[in-house]
Design an enzyme around this catalytic site. Structure first.
Site, PDB file in Angstrom:
ATOM      1  N   CYS A   1     -23.009 -10.779   7.534  1.00  0.00           N
ATOM      2  CA  CYS A   1     -23.122 -10.737   6.072  1.00  0.00           C
ATOM      3  C   CYS A   1     -21.856 -10.217   5.395  1.00  0.00           C
ATOM      4  CB  CYS A   1     -24.314  -9.881   5.660  1.00  0.00           C
ATOM      5  SG  CYS A   1     -25.860 -10.398   6.427  1.00  0.00           S
TER       6      CYS A   1
ATOM      7  N   GLU B   1     -27.266   2.487   2.297  1.00  0.00           N
ATOM      8  CA  GLU B   1     -26.222   2.345   1.281  1.00  0.00           C
ATOM      9  C   GLU B   1     -26.264   3.510   0.295  1.00  0.00           C
ATOM     10  OE1 GLU B   1     -24.029  -1.113  -1.282  1.00  0.00           O
ATOM     11  OE2 GLU B   1     -26.094  -1.460  -0.682  1.00  0.00           O
TER      12      GLU B   1
ATOM     13  N   HIS C   1     -30.043 -13.366  -0.960  1.00  0.00           N
ATOM     14  CA  HIS C   1     -29.000 -12.983  -0.009  1.00  0.00           C
ATOM     15  C   HIS C   1     -28.374 -14.235   0.582  1.00  0.00           C
ATOM     16  CE1 HIS C   1     -26.621 -10.952   2.803  1.00  0.00           C
ATOM     17  NE2 HIS C   1     -27.522 -10.232   3.438  1.00  0.00           N
TER      18      HIS C   1
ATOM     19  N   PHE D   1     -25.185  -7.465   9.540  1.00  0.00           N
ATOM     20  CA  PHE D   1     -25.886  -7.288  10.806  1.00  0.00           C
ATOM     21  C   PHE D   1     -24.865  -7.184  11.941  1.00  0.00           C
ATOM     22  CE2 PHE D   1     -30.333  -9.304   9.975  1.00  0.00           C
ATOM     23  CZ  PHE D   1     -30.772  -8.093   9.486  1.00  0.00           C
TER      24      PHE D   1
END
Length: 290
Positions: free
Chosen positions: A40, A191, A217, A276
């Site tokens: 990602c 995060e 996403h 990931f």
């Protein structure tokens, strides 16, 4: 001969590097065509490679693109097995809810983003319209788990700090954070931990929003798409909201720009991409050159 040509054509359209090769042919690029995958974070990593190549003097311009077309049955099955996707299907447009208490996974999307990078000297010399400045890039690997982040958030913290250091900016000089903000329980928690560690007492008042609440996403494309969002935020003076924020998480105290856009003068943006497999890449952008 005909059979051989057909087999060659199939190979060229399916080999890993074919996207960069075809783009080089289309636009006449003469540099090294690179196709990469850092999950990602891929779009942000592509931008970082372009920035670094320009800094090293290998080129004056670079085309950095993030693209993904993973909305397939196989991808849905695989992400479902990882419990990564939202199951709030009754009202699909409300399923992605980053930083909310009832978040339960991301919404799979497709898309692409492309940035034309150029040295400031070359851009000024040709009188180009400068949309923004790529000030800094930072990356850090997380070797804890294939899909989960290290519990103390140290790799993400290090990536943010590396980007700030590369940009030559302090924590107090960032006006807005375009969060990775996937809407998964694990990512949003991590995060928040990383940003609160880096920004300290500012964390509750500085705007930090996730456009994945609106577009889903886009996986490998996300870093480039969100870099474009970040540049437009500065250019237009509009901070995109985090929509579907109706149930705040008391463990994640952030100004997520809830539900409605916000007009604001934004001079600097931090854009996070946490992939990931532990690939973390952060970008710092500015509206004007210093």
């Amino acid at each position: 001969m005909a059979r051989g040509l057909k087999e060659l054509d199939i190979f060229e359209t399916t080999q890993f590097g074919s996207i960069a090769d075809r783009l080089a042919d289309r636009f006449g690029a003469r540099g090294l065509p690179i196709t990469l995958s850092t999950a990602c974070a891929s779009g942000a990593t592509a931008i970082q490679l372009g920035v670094e190549a320009i800094r090293r003097g290998e080129c004056d311009k670079a085309l950095s693109i993030g693209a993904d077309g993973s909305a397939t049955a196989e991808a849905l099955i695989r992400f479902s097995l990882l419990s990564a996707l939202s199951t709030h299907n009754d009202i699909p447009e409300k399923a992605s809810k980053p930083f909310s208490k009832d978040r339960d996974g991301f919404v799979l999307a497709e898309g692409s983003g492309a940035l034309v990078l150029e040295s400031l000297e070359a851009a000024l010399a040709r009188g180009a319209t400068i949309l923004g400045i790529m000030r800094g890039c930072g990356e850090k690997a997380d070797d804890f788990h294939r899909t989960r982040s290290k519990p103390d958030g140290s790799p993400a913290i290090a990536a943010v700090r590396a980007a700030l250091a590369d940009a030559g900016l302090s924590e107090g000089e960032i006006d807005y954070v375009n969060a990775h903000g996937t809407s998964t329980p694990e990512n949003d928690k991590m995060e928040h931990l990383s940003l609160s560690t880096v920004f300290g007492e500012r964390i509750g008042s500085m705007p930090i929003s996730s456009n994945k609440s609106m577009i889903g996403h886009t996986l490998s494309a996300a870093g480039a798409v969100e870099a474009a969002f970040s540049l437009m935020t500065m250019r237009e003076g509009v901070i995109p909201p985090t929509i579907n924020y109706d149930n705040p998480d008391p463990a994640i105290v952030l100004d997520v720009v809830p539900n409605r856009k916000r007009n604001a003068e934004v001079g600097t943006v931090l854009s996070n991409s946490f992939g990931f497999g532990g690939q973390n890449t952060c970008l710092v952008m500015a509206r004007e050159p210093v």
